[in-house]
Each structure stands twice: as C-alpha cells, then as structure tokens.
Design a protein around this motif. Sequence first.
Motif, PDB file in Angstrom:
ATOM      1  N   LEU A  13      20.525  53.074  54.772  1.00 54.61           N
ATOM      2  CA  LEU A  13      21.622  53.177  53.804  1.00 54.61           C
ATOM      3  C   LEU A  13      21.650  51.955  52.890  1.00 54.61           C
ATOM      4  O   LEU A  13      21.268  50.858  53.292  1.00 54.61           O
ATOM      5  CB  LEU A  13      22.959  53.303  54.533  1.00 54.61           C
ATOM      6  N   PRO A  14      22.117  52.128  51.668  1.00 55.45           N
ATOM      7  CA  PRO A  14      22.221  50.987  50.751  1.00 55.45           C
ATOM      8  C   PRO A  14      23.178  49.929  51.299  1.00 55.45           C
ATOM      9  O   PRO A  14      24.144  50.248  51.986  1.00 55.45           O
ATOM     10  CB  PRO A  14      22.794  51.591  49.468  1.00 55.45           C
ATOM     11  N   ARG A  15      22.898  48.686  50.981  1.00 54.49           N
ATOM     12  CA  ARG A  15      23.746  47.582  51.411  1.00 54.49           C
ATOM     13  C   ARG A  15      24.676  47.184  50.275  1.00 54.49           C
ATOM     14  O   ARG A  15      24.316  47.211  49.103  1.00 54.49           O
ATOM     15  CB  ARG A  15      22.904  46.378  51.811  1.00 54.49           C
ATOM     16  N   VAL A  16      25.878  46.784  50.656  1.00 53.10           N
ATOM     17  CA  VAL A  16      26.878  46.311  49.712  1.00 53.10           C
ATOM     18  C   VAL A  16      27.426  44.995  50.257  1.00 53.10           C
ATOM     19  O   VAL A  16      27.772  44.910  51.437  1.00 53.10           O
ATOM     20  CB  VAL A  16      28.024  47.335  49.550  1.00 53.10           C
ATOM     21  N   LEU A  17      27.487  43.989  49.420  1.00 52.06           N
ATOM     22  CA  LEU A  17      28.102  42.717  49.788  1.00 52.06           C
ATOM     23  C   LEU A  17      29.607  42.849  49.597  1.00 52.06           C
ATOM     24  O   LEU A  17      30.072  43.670  48.798  1.00 52.06           O
ATOM     25  CB  LEU A  17      27.549  41.596  48.917  1.00 52.06           C
ATOM     26  N   SER A  18      30.383  42.051  50.307  1.00 55.65           N
ATOM     27  CA  SER A  18      31.836  42.125  50.147  1.00 55.65           C
ATOM     28  C   SER A  18      32.442  40.733  50.207  1.00 55.65           C
ATOM     29  O   SER A  18      31.972  39.861  50.933  1.00 55.65           O
ATOM     30  CB  SER A  18      32.455  43.035  51.213  1.00 55.65           C
ATOM     31  N   GLY A  19      33.488  40.550  49.418  1.00 50.07           N
ATOM     32  CA  GLY A  19      34.185  39.275  49.379  1.00 50.07           C
ATOM     33  C   GLY A  19      35.665  39.493  49.190  1.00 50.07           C
ATOM     34  O   GLY A  19      36.113  40.570  48.791  1.00 50.07           O
ATOM     35  N   ALA A  20      36.422  38.452  49.485  1.00 51.16           N
ATOM     36  CA  ALA A  20      37.873  38.513  49.345  1.00 51.16           C
ATOM     37  C   ALA A  20      38.371  37.176  48.809  1.00 51.16           C
ATOM     38  O   ALA A  20      37.852  36.120  49.174  1.00 51.16           O
ATOM     39  CB  ALA A  20      38.537  38.825  50.682  1.00 51.16           C
ATOM     40  N   ALA A  21      39.368  37.240  47.943  1.00 47.90           N
ATOM     41  CA  ALA A  21      39.949  36.034  47.357  1.00 47.90           C
ATOM     42  C   ALA A  21      41.454  36.221  47.230  1.00 47.90           C
ATOM     43  O   ALA A  21      41.968  37.339  47.332  1.00 47.90           O
ATOM     44  CB  ALA A  21      39.332  35.757  45.991  1.00 47.90           C
ATOM     45  N   THR A  22      42.128  35.098  47.002  1.00 41.89           N
ATOM     46  CA  THR A  22      43.579  35.130  46.867  1.00 41.89           C
ATOM     47  C   THR A  22      43.980  34.457  45.563  1.00 41.89           C
ATOM     48  O   THR A  22      43.465  33.397  45.211  1.00 41.89           O
ATOM     49  CB  THR A  22      44.242  34.422  48.069  1.00 41.89           C
ATOM     50  N   LEU A  23      44.911  35.092  44.866  1.00 40.99           N
ATOM     51  CA  LEU A  23      45.407  34.620  43.576  1.00 40.99           C
ATOM     52  C   LEU A  23      46.724  33.877  43.790  1.00 40.99           C
ATOM     53  O   LEU A  23      47.751  34.487  44.079  1.00 40.99           O
ATOM     54  CB  LEU A  23      45.612  35.825  42.653  1.00 40.99           C
ATOM     55  N   PHE A  24      46.661  32.542  43.668  1.00 46.59           N
ATOM     56  CA  PHE A  24      47.855  31.697  43.790  1.00 46.59           C
ATOM     57  C   PHE A  24      48.286  31.241  42.401  1.00 46.59           C
ATOM     58  O   PHE A  24      47.459  30.996  41.530  1.00 46.59           O
ATOM     59  CB  PHE A  24      47.555  30.456  44.650  1.00 46.59           C
ATOM     60  N   ARG A  25      49.610  31.112  42.232  1.00 46.55           N
ATOM     61  CA  ARG A  25      50.157  30.674  40.959  1.00 46.55           C
ATOM     62  C   ARG A  25      51.205  29.591  41.178  1.00 46.55           C
ATOM     63  O   ARG A  25      51.703  29.424  42.290  1.00 46.55           O
ATOM     64  CB  ARG A  25      50.803  31.871  40.239  1.00 46.55           C
ATOM     65  N   ASP A  26      51.538  28.905  40.092  1.00 48.40           N
ATOM     66  CA  ASP A  26      52.664  27.981  40.133  1.00 48.40           C
ATOM     67  C   ASP A  26      53.864  28.638  39.460  1.00 48.40           C
ATOM     68  O   ASP A  26      53.765  29.778  38.976  1.00 48.40           O
ATOM     69  CB  ASP A  26      52.299  26.622  39.519  1.00 48.40           C
ATOM     70  N   ALA A  27      54.979  27.934  39.408  1.00 43.42           N
ATOM     71  CA  ALA A  27      56.212  28.506  38.853  1.00 43.42           C
ATOM     72  C   ALA A  27      56.084  28.848  37.371  1.00 43.42           C
ATOM     73  O   ALA A  27      56.844  29.663  36.858  1.00 43.42           O
ATOM     74  CB  ALA A  27      57.375  27.539  39.076  1.00 43.42           C
ATOM     75  N   ASP A  28      55.109  28.250  36.689  1.00 45.06           N
ATOM     76  CA  ASP A  28      54.891  28.544  35.270  1.00 45.06           C
ATOM     77  C   ASP A  28      53.866  29.654  35.051  1.00 45.06           C
ATOM     78  O   ASP A  28      53.502  29.940  33.907  1.00 45.06           O
ATOM     79  CB  ASP A  28      54.431  27.276  34.537  1.00 45.06           C
TER      80      ASP A  28
END
Length: 162
Positions: A13-28
Amino acid sequence: MTASDFATYIAGLPRVLSGAATLFRDADGRVLLVEPNYREGWALPGGTIESESGETPREAARRETLEEIGLDLAPGRLLALDWGRAPDRPPVVAYLYDGGVLTGEQFMAIRLQQAELLSWKLVPRDEITAYLPGALGPRVLAALDVLSTDAGPVELVDGRPA
C-alpha cells in the motif's frame, strides 16, 4: 486471502507521512512561530506523528509542544486537515489544532528545544506567509479563518481549500 497474502497486500500500500502542530496566539492575535535550525523558514510547534507507538495526531501535537517549547498544553479543537503533495516524498497529512491564546506567564515559561530550535516570535496575520514556507502559510491562514468564523475544521490540499 491467506495471512501471507494479506501481509504482502499491506506492505504494497502507498505510504503517507503524518504530522501534527498547534496554533498558539497572543491577545493581539499574533501567531507563535518557531525557528528551526535544520532548514530555512519558520514553523509552528509540531512535528511527526509517531505512529509506530500508536500515537494519535492529538497526542503528537501535545508531545511536540512540550518537547519544542516546554509547555504541556492539551490541544484544542482541530482547525485544519491538509493533504500535502511533493514530487520528492510521499504525501503528508497535516493536522493543525487550536492552542488558544497564551498568557504572558505562559510566554515567559517558553523553553526552546535547543537541539532543533533557534528562537521564537509572534507574527501578525498579514506577515504569516513571509515566514512560513510552502503550504504552511496558507494552512495557518485557513485555520485562523476557522477560528474567526467558529466553523468546523477545514479540509485543505497543499494549504488551499479542497
């Protein structure tokens, strides 16, 4: 189908890479970016999902946040799921989670992973694509749009709506 046939089928079967990230923000509304030492451009806190250990995308986002910036924070809701294509590697499925708005104390507590990161900064929306290479810039902008509309997760292909 025998067990051997099934194993051969799975191996082909074909291979797929996977990743995860998080979007952090400040009050502005500025976005937290990190500067890797191993490639050009900036990134979000995140990385590869360790599927061999059974890690889920959400678990990977939390682990990578702790490893990269020293904050043990559970990711919020899924904002974007992006299917990325490149000619020199397998496709990548990227999960992007909401990290919320960090407090001043949390920003002061950031401790960068010295083996991989040089620095961090807060970047306003209109400068995101200047810092984030390839599909990552459009992916972050799409995720910010999800946050501003309270919509569900957005499905992307190479950072653009599917």
